[in-house]
Design a protein around this motif. Structure first.
Motif, short mmCIF file in Angstrom:
data_model
loop_
_atom_site.label_atom_id
_atom_site.label_comp_id
_atom_site.label_asym_id
_atom_site.label_seq_id
_atom_site.Cartn_x
_atom_site.Cartn_y
_atom_site.Cartn_z
N GLU A 39 -43.34 22.25 65.99
CA GLU A 39 -43.26 20.86 65.53
C GLU A 39 -44.54 20.12 65.89
OE1 GLU A 39 -38.88 19.52 65.16
OE2 GLU A 39 -39.48 19.22 67.22
N LYS A 61 -30.97 13.68 67.98
CA LYS A 61 -31.63 12.79 68.96
C LYS A 61 -30.59 11.83 69.57
CE LYS A 61 -35.88 13.61 66.56
NZ LYS A 61 -37.25 13.23 66.28
N GLY A 68 -41.10 12.36 62.78
CA GLY A 68 -40.63 11.00 62.54
C GLY A 68 -41.66 10.11 61.86
N HIS A 75 -38.40 19.70 73.63
CA HIS A 75 -38.79 18.85 72.49
C HIS A 75 -39.92 17.93 72.93
CE1 HIS A 75 -38.66 15.79 69.40
NE2 HIS A 75 -38.07 16.69 68.63
N SER A 95 -40.67 15.87 59.92
CA SER A 95 -40.50 15.24 58.61
C SER A 95 -40.08 16.20 57.51
CB SER A 95 -41.78 14.47 58.22
OG SER A 95 -42.05 13.45 59.17
N GLY A 139 -34.95 16.28 62.09
CA GLY A 139 -34.51 15.08 62.80
C GLY A 139 -33.85 14.09 61.85
N GLY A 140 -34.62 13.10 61.41
CA GLY A 140 -34.10 12.01 60.59
C GLY A 140 -33.20 12.45 59.44
#
Ligand code: PGA
Length: 249
Positions: free
Chosen positions: A167, A12, A173, A95, A213, A234-235
């Motif tokens: 997703e 991101k 997130g 996305h 997640s 992501g994270g």
């Protein structure tokens, strides 16, 4: 057919070029794997430094977005040729953050998918439902529509090289992962949709990821499902945890 797993990080809008190199140096030894393909999708400005930093490793670099025109008066946009020339092999398309904040639609997603294939980039095509849509019971209808539009005019030869990332928007997130059964149900429906469009051989080959997640604690259960061929992360892709996700077994 046994498909190889593909685990992709979606950085991101995080990491400057020098920070990107530092993170790659940290993650390099942790993401080694003989049976999982690894991609870091990084901010466009980080791509040249990232490509240099992953030389000699099993990591491929991808972009997070591109425009569907070849070149011209589109201030601020990045073309497929630019990504390729910088050394990217993959590009995330559609996305949900691009759809929500930058007005992407299924139609622009389709144009970008066609351009990515024309140029030889491997698209990671995102789809997913909102919480409201899930509660209305229209998840599968919604996803099938997103997939059918994204693949308009895509040939079977191109489609088998596509990556689809399912997703659910409510899982991105938020720390709320879809259960492995929920994720498998939709990934299975996506494969069935591809089977209807292109037949068994393409449906067997196409890579379908789950994203939302994903972390070191839930990757193994998700990736064990027969229609889930890895994840878009992501994270957790910005931390050492990413190594555990790649080496989930
Ligand atoms: P998350 O993001 O893993 O932080 O939920 C996933 C994504 O947006 O691709």
């Amino acid at each position: 057919m046994a498909r190889r797993k593909l685990v992709a990080g979606n950085w991101k809008m995080n990491k400057t070029p020098s920070e990107a190199v530092a993170l790659i140096e940290e993650l390099k030894p942790l993401v080694k794997s003989d049976d999982v393909d690894v991609v870091f999708c990084v901010p466009a400005i980080d791509i040249p430094a990232a490509v240099e930093a992953v030389k000699g490793t099993n990591i491929a670099i991808g972009g997070e977005n591109m425009y569907f025109e070849d070149k011209g008066a589109y201030t601020g946009e990045v073309s497929a040729d630019m990504l390729l020339d910088a050394g990217a092999k993959y590009v995330i398309i559609g996305h949900s953050e691009r759809r929500e904040y930058f007005a992407e639609t299924d139609i622009t997603v389709n144009k970008k998918v066609l351009k990515a294939f024309e140029k030889g980039l491997r698209p990671i095509i995102c789809c997913g439902e909102s919480l409201e849509q899930r509660e209305q019971g229209i998840t599968i209808d919604w996803i099938r529509q997103q997939i059918k539009i994204a693949f308009l005019n895509v040939t079977a030869d191109q489609a088998k090289r596509a990556v689809i990332a399912y997703e659910p928007i409510w899982a991105i997130g938020t720390g709320k992962t879809a259960t492995s059964d929920q994720a498998e149900e939709v990934c299975g429906a996506i494969r069935a949709c591809i089977r209807e469009l292109y037949g068994e051989a393409v449906a067997d080959q196409i890579i379908i990821q789950y994203g939302g997640s994903v972390n070191a604690g839930n990757a193994a259960e998700l990736f064990a499902k027969s229609d889930i061929d890895g994840g878009l992360v992501g994270g957790a892709s910005l931390k050492a945890d990413f190594g555990k996700i790649v080496n989930y077994k």
